[in-house]
Design a protein around this motif. Sequence first.
Motif, short mmCIF file in Angstrom:
data_model
loop_
_atom_site.label_atom_id
_atom_site.label_comp_id
_atom_site.label_asym_id
_atom_site.label_seq_id
_atom_site.Cartn_x
_atom_site.Cartn_y
_atom_site.Cartn_z
N GLY A 40 0.79 -1.21 0.00
CA GLY A 40 0.00 0.00 0.00
C GLY A 40 0.83 1.27 0.00
O GLY A 40 0.31 2.34 0.31
N LEU A 41 2.10 1.19 -0.32
CA LEU A 41 2.97 2.37 -0.36
C LEU A 41 3.15 2.82 -1.80
O LEU A 41 3.35 2.01 -2.69
N GLY A 42 3.12 4.11 -2.01
CA GLY A 42 3.40 4.67 -3.33
C GLY A 42 4.88 4.96 -3.48
O GLY A 42 5.68 4.78 -2.56
N TRP A 43 5.26 5.42 -4.67
CA TRP A 43 6.66 5.71 -4.94
C TRP A 43 7.20 6.85 -4.07
O TRP A 43 8.36 6.84 -3.68
N LEU A 90 10.82 8.47 0.27
CA LEU A 90 11.07 9.12 1.56
C LEU A 90 11.71 8.15 2.56
O LEU A 90 12.60 8.54 3.32
N ILE A 91 11.26 6.91 2.55
CA ILE A 91 11.86 5.91 3.44
C ILE A 91 13.32 5.67 3.05
O ILE A 91 14.20 5.58 3.92
N ALA A 92 13.60 5.58 1.75
CA ALA A 92 14.98 5.38 1.29
C ALA A 92 15.85 6.58 1.67
O ALA A 92 16.99 6.41 2.11
N LEU A 94 20.04 8.94 5.25
CA LEU A 94 20.42 9.96 6.23
C LEU A 94 20.79 9.34 7.58
O LEU A 94 21.70 9.81 8.26
N VAL A 95 20.08 8.29 7.98
CA VAL A 95 20.34 7.67 9.28
C VAL A 95 21.60 6.79 9.24
O VAL A 95 22.46 6.89 10.12
N LYS A 129 26.84 2.33 4.44
CA LYS A 129 26.30 1.24 5.26
C LYS A 129 25.09 0.57 4.63
O LYS A 129 24.77 -0.56 4.96
N ILE A 130 24.40 1.23 3.70
CA ILE A 130 23.18 0.71 3.10
C ILE A 130 23.41 -0.64 2.40
O ILE A 130 22.63 -1.57 2.61
#
Length: 55
Positions: free
Chosen positions: A3-6, A11-13, A18-19, A24-25
């Motif tokens: 149910g998530l859009g692009w 934004l999650i990516a 940033l975190v 590290k990704i």
Amino acid sequence: MFGLGWLEVGLIALAAVLVFGPKKIPELGSALGKTLRGFKDELQKPDEEEPQDLE
């Protein structure tokens, strides 16, 4: 996809970069893949530890 859009995925990516930082990704992705593969192998493996009837 859950149910998530692009926009939400982007934004999650961005938040993950940033975190954790860009270096590290790939390590986190690799560890996640190995973990999921291990769970999949465990689920597909026949149960060898079940007790057999001795009758």
